[in-house]
Design an enzyme around this catalytic site. Sequence first.
Site, PDB file in Angstrom:
ATOM      1  N   LYS A   1      20.492  44.899  26.802  1.00 24.89           N
ATOM      2  CA  LYS A   1      19.244  45.359  26.180  1.00 24.89           C
ATOM      3  C   LYS A   1      19.445  45.744  24.717  1.00 24.89           C
ATOM      4  CE  LYS A   1      15.516  48.617  27.477  1.00 24.89           C
ATOM      5  NZ  LYS A   1      15.120  49.554  28.563  1.00 24.89           N
TER       6      LYS A   1
ATOM      7  N   CYS B   1      12.706  45.223  29.583  1.00 17.48           N
ATOM      8  CA  CYS B   1      11.717  46.290  29.504  1.00 17.48           C
ATOM      9  C   CYS B   1      11.191  46.563  28.104  1.00 17.48           C
ATOM     10  CB  CYS B   1      12.244  47.567  30.152  1.00 17.48           C
ATOM     11  SG  CYS B   1      10.886  48.718  30.448  1.00 17.48           S
TER      12      CYS B   1
ATOM     13  N   GLU C   1      14.566  45.311  36.018  1.00 21.67           N
ATOM     14  CA  GLU C   1      15.581  46.090  35.289  1.00 21.67           C
ATOM     15  C   GLU C   1      16.196  47.120  36.250  1.00 21.67           C
ATOM     16  OE1 GLU C   1      13.773  49.095  32.799  1.00 21.67           O
ATOM     17  OE2 GLU C   1      15.409  49.032  31.337  1.00 21.67           O
TER      18      GLU C   1
END
Length: 307
Positions: free
Chosen positions: A124, A169, A47
């Site tokens: 995300k 993440c 990331e």
Amino acid sequence: MSRIITVGAAQLGPIQKHHTREEVVQRLIALLNKASAANCDLVVFPELALTTFFPRWFINNIGEADHWYETAMPSPVTQPLFDEAKKLGIGFCLGYAELTNDGHRYNTQVLVEKDGSIIAKYRKVHIPGHEHHEPDRPFQHAERYYFEPSMEGFGVWRAFGARVGMMICNDRRWPESYREMGLQGVEMILCGYNTPIHYVPDPSQDILQGFHNALVMQSGAYQNGTWVVGVAKAGVEEGVDSLGQSMIVAPSGQIVAQTFTTDDELISARCDLDWCQRYTGTLFDFDKYRRPEVYTRITSQRGVIAD
Ligand code: CDT
């Protein structure tokens, strides 16, 4: 005949504030070459792989943060990475901060084919941390200030002879992330992460960071019969220590490769995609055993409603 992807997890050590994009891209290219020597088809980077994890600082004028974001991918600075991957015939997955032409800011990953073309973009979904300055913290985790959550959700794309999904993440901590992709027949999930060891809201979790990292990815892999590739940006970055322990997890939930440093480090594994079917065709035969009619709260309700 079995279907094999040799995948590389290209963990990065810290990227300090003074490191330039050009320097970082050279590190990515070095890892790409190691992956080529290991016969990888696909390499996964972390990331926000082009910069330091800038949400650890708060600035009042977000426009002053524009330099952390990419406005094009590839760009003149990242083009050498795309060129090298094409030359080596390796695909890759890269996380970066995205600033769109109309001013939206996302925490993004792209999936790039062996010919250098972008197959897919994922933004995300679960944005952790806080949106206002919290001066009592030793460092900020202001992702909710710097990024808006994706409304596009989780996709699965046909690539490398597989059905490939992406998450970033904090997404890996949520079972819904894996299940959304599991319901699209995912066979390999690619996930970059930056996880500070010190969790400011509850320091009792600090010692458990590695355990929780493995717990969520191993269970997500097993419960959805998929490979999971989790890749860290690790080590002490601008004084903040972040978890390494990048790993490749089989559909059985077993870890088949794991990093042992907090530096730039490549691990790889030959992943048999047909192994997914051993789980999705038996114990986790969704069509046969799932009960969506009794799971209605999952999409109709956000928080807990208790008596
Ligand atoms: N980058 C990222 O999502 N990190 C979070 C840190 C915990 S929330 C402050 C994670 O889930 O690893």
